[in-house]
Design an enzyme around this catalytic site. Sequence first.
Site, short mmCIF file in Angstrom:
data_model
loop_
_atom_site.label_atom_id
_atom_site.label_comp_id
_atom_site.label_asym_id
_atom_site.label_seq_id
_atom_site.Cartn_x
_atom_site.Cartn_y
_atom_site.Cartn_z
N ASP A 32 0.86 -1.19 0.00
CA ASP A 32 0.00 0.00 0.00
C ASP A 32 0.90 1.25 0.00
O ASP A 32 1.82 1.35 0.81
CB ASP A 32 -0.86 -0.06 1.28
CG ASP A 32 -1.96 0.98 1.29
OD1 ASP A 32 -2.43 1.37 0.21
OD2 ASP A 32 -2.36 1.39 2.40
N SER B 2 -12.82 4.19 4.61
CA SER B 2 -13.43 3.78 5.88
C SER B 2 -14.69 4.60 6.12
O SER B 2 -14.76 5.77 5.73
CB SER B 2 -12.45 3.98 7.04
OG SER B 2 -11.59 2.87 7.15
N GLY C 90 -8.93 5.58 1.16
CA GLY C 90 -9.63 6.40 2.15
C GLY C 90 -11.10 6.08 2.28
O GLY C 90 -11.94 6.98 2.39
P1 13P Z 1 -8.96 4.67 5.50
O1 13P Z 1 -8.07 5.54 6.35
O2 13P Z 1 -10.19 5.40 5.11
O3 13P Z 1 -9.22 3.37 6.12
O4 13P Z 1 -8.15 4.40 4.12
C1 13P Z 1 -7.23 3.35 4.03
C2 13P Z 1 -6.41 3.44 2.79
O5 13P Z 1 -6.69 4.11 1.84
C3 13P Z 1 -5.20 2.61 2.76
O6 13P Z 1 -4.45 2.85 1.62
O1 G3H Z 2 -3.33 5.01 3.57
C1 G3H Z 2 -2.66 4.76 4.57
C2 G3H Z 2 -2.96 3.56 5.36
O2 G3H Z 2 -4.07 3.75 6.19
C3 G3H Z 2 -1.74 3.09 6.09
O3 G3H Z 2 -1.54 3.71 7.33
O4 G3H Z 2 0.87 4.23 7.21
O5 G3H Z 2 -0.31 4.17 9.40
O6 G3H Z 2 0.13 2.06 8.15
P1 G3H Z 2 -0.12 3.53 8.06
ZN ZN Z 3 -4.57 4.85 0.86
#
Ligand code: 13P
Ligand code: G3H
Ligand code: ZN
Length: 327
Positions: A88, A232, A230
């Site tokens: 990610d 959630s 993003g």
């Molecule tokens: P949220 O913060 O909305 O869960 O998004 C997660 C995300 O985009 C991870 O790449």
């Molecule tokens: O988009 C970002 C993800 O929510 C990852 O978060 O960098 O705290 O693991 P993190």
């Molecule tokens: Zn993300």
Amino acid sequence: MAIVTTTEMFKKAYDGGYAIGAFNVNNMEIIQGITEAAIEEKAPLILQVSSGARKYAKHVYLMKLIEAAIADAEESAGFDLPIAVHLDHGDSFELCKSCIDGGFSSVMIDGSHLPFEENIKLTRQVVEYAHDHGVVVEGELGRLAGIEDKVNVSAEDASYTRPEEVEEFVGKTGVDSLAIAIGTSHGAYKFTAAQCTRNEKGILVPPPLRFDILEEVSKRLPGFPIVLHGSSSVPQEFVKMINENGGKMPDAVGIPEEQLRKAASMSVCKINIDSDLRLAMTGTIRQYFNEHPDHFDPRQYLKPARANIKKLVQHKLVDVLGCNGKA
Ligand code: 13P
Ligand code: G3H
Ligand code: ZN
């Protein structure tokens, strides 16, 4: 079953009008909660790892835990759970290469903060290496607000994807999927109170997603899988659980589920969820400690936390993404 790429998953999701859940993983309980939900719902799955997660838990631990989850699915459920393992927000060629060499089946190279031509150049470099190794790549155009690997992107620095750029970007880079910015945002505080209205219960209602941009992108890239970061929804039951048990999360607000459902029925094939899992885990643990101040065994509070993650993921798979029964 071995770890798979997202190619087949995305094709079926696009044709079937549903999306695959991409859940961020950081430890054993999160991996177990998610995979147990996917096994029960027979849902294909993407487990994704940020560079922060990789630093926290180490690449090898996360890989071995995911392999264990696949083996457990086979053994306990007699079921081949298709799981893609994805980097990610990769921010460099070196990080992407390290994840490809270390067994991931998919990587994201996030050049969304770079000028257009530089984003193309970096993304192309990752695609060439990844495709040579049987790995798929997600690129990004447009910039989400919120927190990304500790970097706070302000609302002013955020920008919607420009549909007129997507064909050139996909054509020149060869990416397998594209993340776009249509108004979602990272973290649990996605919008300021000033950006929202309040409903009759006093709960913040965020501005609607820009479905017009998604439609225009889909028109220009027919059949091509789109990704939403993003995503959630910041369930208010967990925010309440946190706030009633010593936490302080005023005005935490997420993306309404019906908007994600709509996106999933369109060309969005991957929906990223991380913050909701953290809220479920933290809320459950806070409540547990409040109710059992004399307990100190981690198994006692991690067990209900894992169970609530599982329940939440099941809800997402069935009621939001619509990918249950598709594995
Ligand atoms: P949220 O913060 O909305 O869960 O998004 C997660 C995300 O985009 C991870 O790449
Ligand atoms: O988009 C970002 C993800 O929510 C990852 O978060 O960098 O705290 O693991 P993190
Ligand atoms: Zn993300």
